[in-house]
Scaffold this active site. Structure first.
Site, mmCIF file in Angstrom:
data_model
loop_
_atom_site.group_PDB
_atom_site.id
_atom_site.type_symbol
_atom_site.label_atom_id
_atom_site.label_comp_id
_atom_site.label_asym_id
_atom_site.label_seq_id
_atom_site.Cartn_x
_atom_site.Cartn_y
_atom_site.Cartn_z
ATOM 1 N N GLY A 8 103.249 75.607 -62.943
ATOM 2 C CA GLY A 8 104.066 75.156 -62.203
ATOM 3 C C GLY A 8 104.694 73.018 -62.218
ATOM 4 N N CYS A 53 95.814 70.099 -67.606
ATOM 5 C CA CYS A 53 95.885 70.913 -67.306
ATOM 6 C C CYS A 53 96.759 71.893 -66.809
ATOM 7 C CB CYS A 53 94.262 70.976 -66.385
ATOM 8 S SG CYS A 53 93.714 69.799 -66.998
ATOM 9 N N ARG A 63 96.728 81.833 -72.132
ATOM 10 C CA ARG A 63 97.442 80.594 -71.053
ATOM 11 C C ARG A 63 98.224 79.800 -72.194
ATOM 12 N NH1 ARG A 63 95.952 80.282 -65.573
ATOM 13 N NH2 ARG A 63 95.738 78.050 -66.054
ATOM 14 N N CYS A 118 92.725 71.684 -56.321
ATOM 15 C CA CYS A 118 92.884 72.781 -55.294
ATOM 16 C C CYS A 118 92.128 73.460 -54.020
ATOM 17 C CB CYS A 118 93.792 74.231 -55.692
ATOM 18 S SG CYS A 118 92.446 74.732 -56.814
ATOM 19 N N ASP A 175 91.363 71.033 -76.451
ATOM 20 C CA ASP A 175 90.029 70.547 -74.882
ATOM 21 C C ASP A 175 90.280 69.098 -75.465
ATOM 22 O OD1 ASP A 175 87.460 71.177 -74.313
ATOM 23 O OD2 ASP A 175 87.838 69.141 -74.775
ATOM 24 N N PRO A 218 99.697 77.740 -65.448
ATOM 25 C CA PRO A 218 100.912 78.496 -66.084
ATOM 26 C C PRO A 218 102.384 77.788 -65.795
ATOM 27 C CG PRO A 218 100.359 79.348 -63.924
ATOM 28 C CD PRO A 218 99.457 77.833 -63.677
#
Length: 485
Positions: A117, A112, A141, A233, A163, A115
């Site tokens: 990082g 996943c 994305r 997060c 997916d 962007p």
């Protein structure tokens, strides 16, 4: 900040009244700004002052806190991939990789990834010669992910748009899988006010169930003895410790400890009655946003008979492509010229896709074939050239790549004003002494991109979709080169 009452009640019960009040106060405070340097592009001699003058992110070798937020949009070195703006807590992924991946090359999946990082970070800390597959399920994305990895500059990358269930045919394929799973985003409350308004207890329930489906889909793709890094997060135990317990019990995984310093103030497992290692970043304890991470090992030991092990055995006997090898769509002479654009062309297979040529590490061609048969590929390796009219022109990805032959093109150092014009894809006028033809523009000696200099002007070859769209240039622009002294 007005937090949802159900979040407040749950988190107060989880942390205790005193700890919760400290957390709530921290969420009202200022968000720290942090970046991670690209050490493949920035020399110690050029940026030693920066490294000694700014606070280091203690769990990341290349991470630093900034006193002030840079004007990232108008910083040429940001667009050149010299650093990535990354939240400090999430840089802890580097510790999970450094402590659990040896010195031999591995095949890793960042499931996943957008962007980018954690993907750019992983690409920096993986052993040399490793392959990173960076995936994003949302199409637009995935394009942003590909852009950021291109700017980072490593050629051992495949970007996919799939997916998790689409990976089902790749059994025992990956040595490492990072699942930074979509979550309820409680750890982003300070950073993103929208996360507060969108939070609900119902969404937490949806998230933990979706997270388990993601892990279930990807678990067969991990080799026996392979490493799964799970992160979110968010704060609640349903999406964190309870999911780790479920993975352990459902798949027989071993939850692995990490060596950490007490000075980092990382909070451990908050699940009552369980003592497996887990790592929580709470804003009132650590300088960063909310983050959770755990590392798990798949049971079993790879004996080399897995699919990937068989591929590696076959690849050892594969005859490398020589300079005279044929590449469909490109003549022998053209291929010879393109090969000179890379510093070590013998390490790559040159692949033609329509009007584009890319270079991909030869040792992973079988893996690439398997990925192509199962997945939607967005980008592979390094983009080398694109056909414009009758001429093969260097691709922007080549300028960004650390695989670029530094002597392949004439160079022209430009100032900040010209650099911003170039990044806006506006007209660029070079000095009268600048050579004609293809020229690699540099800023602070860092490659920025290509132009075709025809004398009275230079045709701007910067990608249209990457251009700075703002025509406004703010006063007092603060960029990396300014604060490095």
């Amino acid at each position: 900040m007005e937090l949802p009452s159900s979040f407040t009640d749950y988190t107060r019960a989880l942390l205790g009244v005193e700890e919760y009040e400290k957390l709530a106060a921290a969420l009202e405070g200022e968000q720290p700004v942090s970046i991670r340097l690209n050490e493949d592009k920035l020399s110690e001699s050029s940026f030693g002052h920066f490294r000694s003058s700014f606070e280091h992110v203690p769990w990341s070798a290349a991470g630093y806190y900034l006193d002030k937020r840079l004007t990232f949009t108008f910083d040429p070195l940001f667009h050149a991939g010299c650093y990535y703006v990354q939240e400090a807590s999430s840089m802890f992924v580097g510790q999970a990789l450094r402590q659990n991946v040896g010195e031999e090359p591995v095949v890793m999946l960042d499931l996943c990834a957008a962007p980018g990082g954690k993907s750019t970070h992983a690409r920096s800390v993986l052993p040399a010669g490793s392959l990173l597959v960076a995936n994003e399920v949302i199409r637009n994305r995935s394009q942003i992910l590909a852009e950021n990895l291109t700017k980072w500059g490593d050629s051992g990358v495949v970007v996919t748009n799939n997916d998790p269930a689409d990976f089902s045919s790749l059994t025992d394929f990956f040595d490492v899988v990072l699942t930074d799973v979509p979550c309820s985003g409680e750890g982003m409350f300070r950073k993103d006010p929208v996360a507060v308004s969108e939070w609900s207890g119902e969404n937490v329930e949806i998230c933990w169930q979706r997270q388990r489906r993601i892990v279930t889909d990807i678990w067969p793709c991990l080799k026996p003895g392979g490493i799964l890094i799970y992160s979110t997060c968010t704060y609640n135990t349903k999406e964190n410790e309870e999911n780790i317990r479920w993975i352990r019990d459902e798949f027989g995984a071993e939850v692995l400890p990490l060596e950490i310093s007490a000075d980092w103030n990382i909070t451990g497992n908050l699940l009552s009655g369980e003592d497996f290692p887990a790592y929580r970043f709470l804003p009132h304890r650590t300088k960063g946003e909310g983050f959770f991470l755990a590392v798990l090992r798949k049971p079993g030991v790879s004996d080399g008979n897995t699919w990937a092990g068989q591929v590696k055995s076959r690849e050892k006997g594969r005859k490398p492509q020589g300079k005279g090898a044929k590449t469909p769509g490109v003549s022998k002479e053209q291929l010879s010229a393109l090969r000179e654009w890379l510093a070590a062309p013998d390490n790559y297979e040159f692949i033609v896709n329509g009007n584009n040529v890319s270079a991909f590490p030869k040792e992973y061609l079988s893996e690439l074939s398997a990925l192509r048969s199962s997945l939607r590929i967005v980008q592979t390796g390094v983009d080398v050239a694109e056909l414009k009219g009758k001429d093969w022109m260097p691709a922007h990805g080549l300028a960004m790549s650390i695989a670029l032959n530094p002597y392949a093109f004439a160079r022209e150092e430009i100032g900040r004003g010209q650099a911003i014009n170039y990044l806006r894809k506006e007209a660029v006028v070079l000095s009268e002494t600048a050579p004609r033809g293809i020229v690699l523009l540099t800023y602070k000696q860092i490659p920025l991109g290509f132009v075709k200099n025809i004398g009275n002007r230079a045709n701007n070859l910067y990608p249209q979709e990457w251009r700075i769209r703002s025509g406004y240039l703010p006063e007092g622009v603060l960029e990396l080169a300014t604060i490095t002294g």
